[in-house]
Design a protein around this motif. Structure first.
Motif, short mmCIF file in Angstrom:
data_model
loop_
_atom_site.label_atom_id
_atom_site.label_comp_id
_atom_site.label_asym_id
_atom_site.label_seq_id
_atom_site.Cartn_x
_atom_site.Cartn_y
_atom_site.Cartn_z
N TYR A 45 50.73 38.01 37.75
CA TYR A 45 49.54 37.87 36.96
C TYR A 45 48.09 37.61 37.54
O TYR A 45 47.19 38.12 37.25
CB TYR A 45 49.82 36.72 35.94
CG TYR A 45 48.69 36.03 35.16
CD1 TYR A 45 48.01 36.92 34.14
CD2 TYR A 45 48.42 34.68 35.36
CE1 TYR A 45 47.05 36.59 33.62
CE2 TYR A 45 47.17 34.32 34.84
CZ TYR A 45 46.51 35.17 33.62
OH TYR A 45 45.47 34.90 32.93
N PHE A 46 48.39 37.02 38.89
CA PHE A 46 47.00 36.48 39.55
C PHE A 46 46.57 37.77 40.37
O PHE A 46 45.49 38.04 40.06
CB PHE A 46 47.59 35.61 40.96
CG PHE A 46 46.54 35.33 41.81
CD1 PHE A 46 45.32 34.47 41.42
CD2 PHE A 46 46.73 35.88 42.96
CE1 PHE A 46 44.45 34.55 42.40
CE2 PHE A 46 45.68 35.60 44.06
CZ PHE A 46 44.74 34.95 43.88
N PHE A 47 47.48 38.67 40.81
CA PHE A 47 47.26 40.13 41.44
C PHE A 47 46.60 40.86 40.29
O PHE A 47 45.50 41.45 40.35
CB PHE A 47 48.16 40.78 41.85
CG PHE A 47 47.84 41.90 42.53
CD1 PHE A 47 47.02 41.94 43.51
CD2 PHE A 47 48.24 43.34 41.85
CE1 PHE A 47 46.70 43.36 44.30
CE2 PHE A 47 47.88 44.48 42.71
CZ PHE A 47 47.18 44.45 43.75
N LEU A 51 42.26 42.49 39.91
CA LEU A 51 41.82 43.79 39.93
C LEU A 51 40.74 44.12 39.06
O LEU A 51 39.70 44.78 39.37
CB LEU A 51 43.03 44.99 39.25
CG LEU A 51 44.19 44.78 40.46
CD1 LEU A 51 45.38 45.68 39.77
CD2 LEU A 51 43.75 45.70 41.83
N PRO A 52 40.38 43.66 37.91
CA PRO A 52 39.50 44.09 37.21
C PRO A 52 38.05 43.44 37.73
O PRO A 52 37.10 44.02 37.72
CB PRO A 52 39.37 43.27 35.78
CG PRO A 52 41.09 43.06 35.61
CD PRO A 52 41.39 42.80 36.94
N VAL A 53 38.02 42.51 38.54
CA VAL A 53 36.87 42.00 39.39
C VAL A 53 36.61 42.92 40.34
O VAL A 53 35.33 43.31 40.50
CB VAL A 53 37.02 40.47 39.72
CG1 VAL A 53 36.26 39.91 40.69
CG2 VAL A 53 37.37 39.51 38.54
N TYR A 54 37.59 43.41 41.21
CA TYR A 54 37.33 44.57 42.08
C TYR A 54 36.62 45.71 41.56
O TYR A 54 35.61 46.41 41.84
CB TYR A 54 38.64 44.74 42.92
CG TYR A 54 38.88 43.94 43.93
CD1 TYR A 54 38.04 43.36 45.06
CD2 TYR A 54 40.04 42.91 43.83
CE1 TYR A 54 38.23 42.57 46.10
CE2 TYR A 54 40.42 42.16 44.91
CZ TYR A 54 39.49 41.94 45.88
OH TYR A 54 39.65 41.06 46.62
N MET A 55 37.25 46.26 40.21
CA MET A 55 36.79 47.36 39.52
C MET A 55 35.28 47.15 39.17
O MET A 55 34.55 48.13 39.31
CB MET A 55 37.85 47.70 38.46
CG MET A 55 39.03 48.26 38.94
SD MET A 55 39.90 48.97 37.56
CE MET A 55 40.32 47.63 36.53
N ALA A 93 40.59 46.87 49.34
CA ALA A 93 40.88 45.42 49.25
C ALA A 93 42.21 44.87 48.62
O ALA A 93 42.89 44.14 49.18
CB ALA A 93 39.87 44.46 48.69
N PRO A 94 42.52 45.40 47.29
CA PRO A 94 43.71 44.75 46.65
C PRO A 94 44.96 45.36 47.56
O PRO A 94 45.86 44.43 47.56
CB PRO A 94 43.73 45.52 45.15
CG PRO A 94 42.16 45.68 45.03
CD PRO A 94 41.66 45.91 46.32
#
Length: 110
Positions: A45-47, A51-55, A93-94
């Motif tokens: 859930y944390f990962f 992802l949306p923040v990176y996108m 980064a992810p």
């Protein structure tokens, strides 16, 4: 690719900001758990909340690249090459995070 470029250029700032606030609230809830590195589902859930923040960061940088105009020797026009480099780093980064956490992931309780 042209459809994606048009969509990013025509994205309203209010919509972008609203989605960013929702993503940051989600990251805050995911990060508030003390069991992130103990339970596999919390880590997953944390990962997925990161992802949306990176996108959004990648979309923001692409929007900046599309707005840069000028002669080829202009410093602002040359900034687009550094933006391309930052987009590459931010989009990888992810995966680098998952690779760095491979020992922790193997010891999680599922």
């Amino acid at each position: 690719m042209n459809f994606l470029k048009n969509y990013i250029q025509n994205l309203r700032f209010k919509t972008f900001y609203f989605f960013y606030v929702i993503c940051m609230i989600n990251v805050m809830f995911a990060n508030s758990s003390k069991h992130i590195f103990k339970n596999g589902y919390h880590f997953f859930y944390f990962f997925l909340s990161i992802l949306p923040v990176y996108m959004l960061g990648v979309v923001f940088m692409l929007r900046l690249v599309y707005e840069l105009e000028g002669p080829p020797r202009s410093p602002f026009y040359l900034l687009k090459y550094s933006f391309y480099f930052m987009i590459l780093i931010l989009s990888s980064a992810p995966f680098l995070y998952l690779w760095a956490m491979r020992d922790v992931i193997s010891h999680l309780k599922w």
